[in-house]
Design an enzyme around this catalytic site. Structure first.
Site, PDB file in Angstrom:
ATOM      1  N   HIS A   1       0.855  -1.185   0.000  1.00  0.00           N
ATOM      2  CA  HIS A   1       0.000   0.000   0.000  1.00  0.00           C
ATOM      3  C   HIS A   1       0.896   1.243   0.000  1.00  0.00           C
ATOM      4  O   HIS A   1       2.082   1.153   0.310  1.00  0.00           O
ATOM      5  CB  HIS A   1      -0.903   0.007   1.239  1.00  0.00           C
ATOM      6  CG  HIS A   1      -0.116   0.052   2.506  1.00  0.00           C
ATOM      7  ND1 HIS A   1       0.357  -1.089   3.136  1.00  0.00           N
ATOM      8  CD2 HIS A   1       0.343   1.091   3.241  1.00  0.00           C
ATOM      9  CE1 HIS A   1       1.058  -0.740   4.202  1.00  0.00           C
ATOM     10  NE2 HIS A   1       1.068   0.582   4.292  1.00  0.00           N
TER      11      HIS A   1
ATOM     12  N   HIS B   1       5.731   5.428  -1.546  1.00  0.00           N
ATOM     13  CA  HIS B   1       6.429   4.183  -1.848  1.00  0.00           C
ATOM     14  C   HIS B   1       5.628   2.988  -1.334  1.00  0.00           C
ATOM     15  O   HIS B   1       4.693   3.140  -0.546  1.00  0.00           O
ATOM     16  CB  HIS B   1       7.818   4.186  -1.197  1.00  0.00           C
ATOM     17  CG  HIS B   1       7.754   4.162   0.300  1.00  0.00           C
ATOM     18  ND1 HIS B   1       7.553   5.317   1.046  1.00  0.00           N
ATOM     19  CD2 HIS B   1       7.838   3.140   1.185  1.00  0.00           C
ATOM     20  CE1 HIS B   1       7.520   4.985   2.330  1.00  0.00           C
ATOM     21  NE2 HIS B   1       7.688   3.672   2.437  1.00  0.00           N
TER      22      HIS B   1
END
Length: 189
Positions: free
Chosen positions: A41, A128
């Site tokens: 995620h 990220h």
């Protein structure tokens, strides 16, 4: 409960990255705990421990934030590391997606502050996906190099999610946190 706000890549994008990571990790360092692709995620705001009585207000405010932001066209691209402890894949998109993603993260942080669940604001926002964490310092540069040229397909981030993270308590080596989707709101702005 331990909470964070996020956007999650769809299954196809995660599978594409999983194949690349599997190839790059072959013969790599052994002291890495790899994150399950189902848990990949993009964290927007990490709230940490939030008292139960603050969760409803946080949900209300996150819902409002989601309705003020449009869906985002994103893609996984390249890799990097935080020291020699965390290996990550970068998240970007065509302009203005990176700026819109940062604004969505800012809105998720503001929702937490207003709900009495301030987000950890100690670092500049860097979107990220965490791929692996090291046990002790591990030389991650070769893995970063193997993943540096990866450029995944574009995918649509269409919802803001509130996720509960339950840390392992068993002490069993390799056990990972469990993530549970508590609520999600469509990005409709």
């Amino acid at each position: 409960m331990r909470l964070f706000a996020a956007v999650t890549p769809p299954l196809g994008a995660r599978e594409e990255l999983r194949r690349q990571v599997s190839a790059a990790a072959s013969g790599g360092p052994e002291r890495l705990r790899w994150t399950d692709p189902d848990d990949w995620h993009v964290t927007l705001a990490f709230y940490g421990e939030v008292p139960e009585e603050r969760v409803a207000e946080l949900c209300t405010r996150l819902g409002r934030a989601a309705h003020r932001h449009p869906p985002l066209e994103l893609r996984v691209r390249g890799a990097g590391r935080f020291g020699d402890r965390v290996l990550w894949a970068g998240v970007t998109g065509d302009r203005p997606a990176p700026e819109r993603l940062r604004r969505l993260a800012d809105a998720a942080k503001a929702a937490g502050r207003r709900a009495g669940a301030p987000a950890d604001d100690g670092h500049r926002y860097h979107p990220h996906l965490t791929l692996a964490r090291a046990r002790g310092d591990v030389h991650l540069a070769p893995l970063v190099e193997r993943l540096a040229d990866f450029g995944g397909a574009t995918w649509a981030a269409t919802e803001l999610q509130l996720i509960r993270s339950t840390l392992p308590r068993s002490g069993v080596p390799g056990e990972r946190p469990r993530h549970e989707l508590l609520e999600s709101w469509p990005l409709t702005g």
